[in-house]
Design an enzyme around this catalytic site. Structure first.
Site, PDB file in Angstrom:
ATOM      1  N   ALA A  35       0.811  -1.221   0.000  1.00 47.45           N
ATOM      2  CA  ALA A  35       0.000   0.000   0.000  1.00 47.45           C
ATOM      3  C   ALA A  35       0.847   1.274   0.000  1.00 47.45           C
ATOM      4  O   ALA A  35       0.558   2.219  -0.741  1.00 47.45           O
ATOM      5  CB  ALA A  35      -0.925  -0.010   1.212  1.00 47.45           C
ATOM      6  N   ASN A  38       2.589   1.691  -3.284  1.00 50.02           N
ATOM      7  CA  ASN A  38       1.590   2.074  -4.305  1.00 50.02           C
ATOM      8  C   ASN A  38       1.315   3.578  -4.222  1.00 50.02           C
ATOM      9  O   ASN A  38       1.230   4.271  -5.243  1.00 50.02           O
ATOM     10  CB  ASN A  38       0.247   1.355  -4.082  1.00 50.02           C
ATOM     11  N   ASN A 166      -6.106   1.440   6.531  1.00 49.80           N
ATOM     12  CA  ASN A 166      -5.857   0.243   5.707  1.00 49.80           C
ATOM     13  C   ASN A 166      -5.937  -1.038   6.534  1.00 49.80           C
ATOM     14  O   ASN A 166      -4.990  -1.849   6.531  1.00 49.80           O
ATOM     15  CB  ASN A 166      -4.457   0.347   5.075  1.00 49.80           C
ATOM     16  N   GLY A 227     -16.225   4.129  -1.384  1.00 44.37           N
ATOM     17  CA  GLY A 227     -16.298   3.286  -2.584  1.00 44.37           C
ATOM     18  C   GLY A 227     -17.190   3.896  -3.645  1.00 44.37           C
ATOM     19  O   GLY A 227     -17.028   5.063  -4.015  1.00 44.37           O
ATOM     20  N   GLY A 255      -5.880  -1.479  -4.583  1.00 45.96           N
ATOM     21  CA  GLY A 255      -5.081  -0.287  -4.882  1.00 45.96           C
ATOM     22  C   GLY A 255      -5.931   0.959  -5.116  1.00 45.96           C
ATOM     23  O   GLY A 255      -5.393   2.058  -5.241  1.00 45.96           O
ATOM     24  N   ALA A 256      -7.269   0.797  -5.176  1.00 45.33           N
ATOM     25  CA  ALA A 256      -8.124   1.968  -5.432  1.00 45.33           C
ATOM     26  C   ALA A 256      -7.972   3.002  -4.314  1.00 45.33           C
ATOM     27  O   ALA A 256      -7.905   4.207  -4.571  1.00 45.33           O
ATOM     28  CB  ALA A 256      -9.576   1.542  -5.559  1.00 45.33           C
ATOM     29  N   GLY A 257      -7.901   2.526  -3.072  1.00 48.89           N
ATOM     30  CA  GLY A 257      -7.752   3.437  -1.927  1.00 48.89           C
ATOM     31  C   GLY A 257      -6.423   4.180  -1.978  1.00 48.89           C
ATOM     32  O   GLY A 257      -6.359   5.383  -1.697  1.00 48.89           O
ATOM     33  N   ASP A 258      -5.372   3.471  -2.372  1.00 53.52           N
ATOM     34  CA  ASP A 258      -4.052   4.123  -2.478  1.00 53.52           C
ATOM     35  C   ASP A 258      -4.105   5.184  -3.585  1.00 53.52           C
ATOM     36  O   ASP A 258      -3.497   6.251  -3.471  1.00 53.52           O
ATOM     37  CB  ASP A 258      -2.961   3.101  -2.812  1.00 53.52           C
ATOM     38  N   ASN A 282     -11.190  10.786  -6.173  1.00 52.03           N
ATOM     39  CA  ASN A 282     -12.184   9.839  -6.692  1.00 52.03           C
ATOM     40  C   ASN A 282     -11.841   9.398  -8.117  1.00 52.03           C
ATOM     41  O   ASN A 282     -11.984   8.228  -8.475  1.00 52.03           O
ATOM     42  CB  ASN A 282     -13.581  10.482  -6.721  1.00 52.03           C
TER      43      ASN A 282
END
Ligand code: KDG
Length: 316
Positions: A35, A38, A166, A227, A255-258, A282
């Site tokens: 994370a 990334n 995380n 999300g 990896g979307a959050g990173d 976003n």
């Protein structure tokens, strides 16, 4: 001078060549994940300067990860190789809808050899933001001494502390995460968290309730990730909700959050207002899920402009 520095473990990610239960998958692509790395890669691709503090096994996989990070432009001067601690592995199972389960082989993480004394004070002094996540202290309690020393060095030099819980329940229990992370949060300046993670830590999931608590303990910036429901942010007494950006296609959600964090941080460090920073976060998050791999979908600034229709995409 680095815009952001971060500490954490990276691992070799084995991405399945087919969707479906891992027991039926026969081949994998060798990739890189982690994370914090990334995040550093995401920031670098957008144009920020990033540095990564870590330890890797003195083995082929460790060399591959270091070279990969360096190739992405991340400063790896604070990454060392250690004997006797193999570079960690992570096998991914991806279902048709893009949902993922991970299977870690990281019991003897090379990061366990990093000590508080290894942290170079001048590296902290020359950074704008220290970004941490809940993964590194979850790997083993021994990492928490380094984690806390990093926070104290950041505070000493006026470096902002950014934090993403995380929470990985394969690494620690909800109770352990709650107890430790609630002690850490009062030291945080920029909180980048999922609403479900904050429910584990503070027992509240509603973004307004999370923001109220964050304000009470003096957190300056808050971005709550929800999300496909978008994100809610707080800064300077302003609370803003921003709709999610629609991904072209969801193939891998890891990896979307990173990605969100990198996009939001890019906005913050460029002095953008809260709404624009949330929207950018976003957008980057939505772009990440359309590409298989933990960091392959992290866009360059130009890719974001094309995705948003602000720049023409010339195909041939
Ligand atoms: O945020 C993505 C990470 O979860 C992934 O790259 C692997 O760091 C990882 C982990 O510990 O799951």
């Amino acid at each position: 001078m680095n815009d952001i520095i971060t500490i954490g473990e990276a691992m070799i990610v084995f991405d399945p060549s087919a969707t479906g239960p891992l027991r039926f998958v026969n081949s994998f692509d060798k990739k890189v994940g982690g994370a914090e790395l990334n995040f550093a890669i995401g920031c670098t691709r957008l144009g920020l300067k990033s540095g990564w503090i870590s330890r890797l096994g003195k083995d082929e996989f460790g060399t591959h990860i270091r070279n990969f990070a360096r190739g992405e432009g991340v400063d790896v001067s604070q990454v060392d190789f250690v004997e006797g601690y193999p570079t960690s592995l992570n096998f991914k199972e991806i279902m048709e809808d893009g949902s993922v389960r991970t299977f870690y082989y990281r019991d003897k993480s090379p990061t366990l050899t990093l000590t508080p004394e290894d942290l170079d004070e001048s590296y902290f002094k020359n950074a704008k933001v220290l970004h941490l996540t809940g993964i590194y202290p979850a790997i083993d309690p021994v990492n928490r001494r380094v984690f806390e020393k990093a926070i104290s060095l950041a505070k000493k030099h006026g470096v902002k502390v950014s934090f993403d819980p995380n929470i990985r329940l394969k690494l620690w229990s909800k109770e352990e995460a709650r107890d430790y992370l609630s002690e850490i949060l009062p030291h945080v300046d920029i909180l980048l968290a999922g609403d479900e993670e904050m429910e584990i830590i503070w027992g509240v999931k509603d973004p307004e309730a999370i923001i109220r608590k964050a304000k009470e303990i003096g957190i300056t910036y808050v971005a709550i990730k929800q999300g496909d429901k978008g994100s809610v942010g707080y800064y300077n007494d302003e609370v803003i909700k921003v709709e999610a950006k629609k991904a072209r296609k969801v193939v891998d959600t890891v990896g979307a959050g990173d990605g969100f964090n990198a996009g939001f941080m890019y906005g913050v460090l460029n002095g953008w207002d809260l709404k624009k920073s949330l929207e950018f976060g976003n957008t980057v998050g939505a772009m990440v899920v359309s590409v298989k791999g933990d960091n392959e979908g992290l866009p360059y600034l130009e890719d974001v402009k094309i995705f948003l229709g602000e720049k023409e995409n010339i195909e041939r």
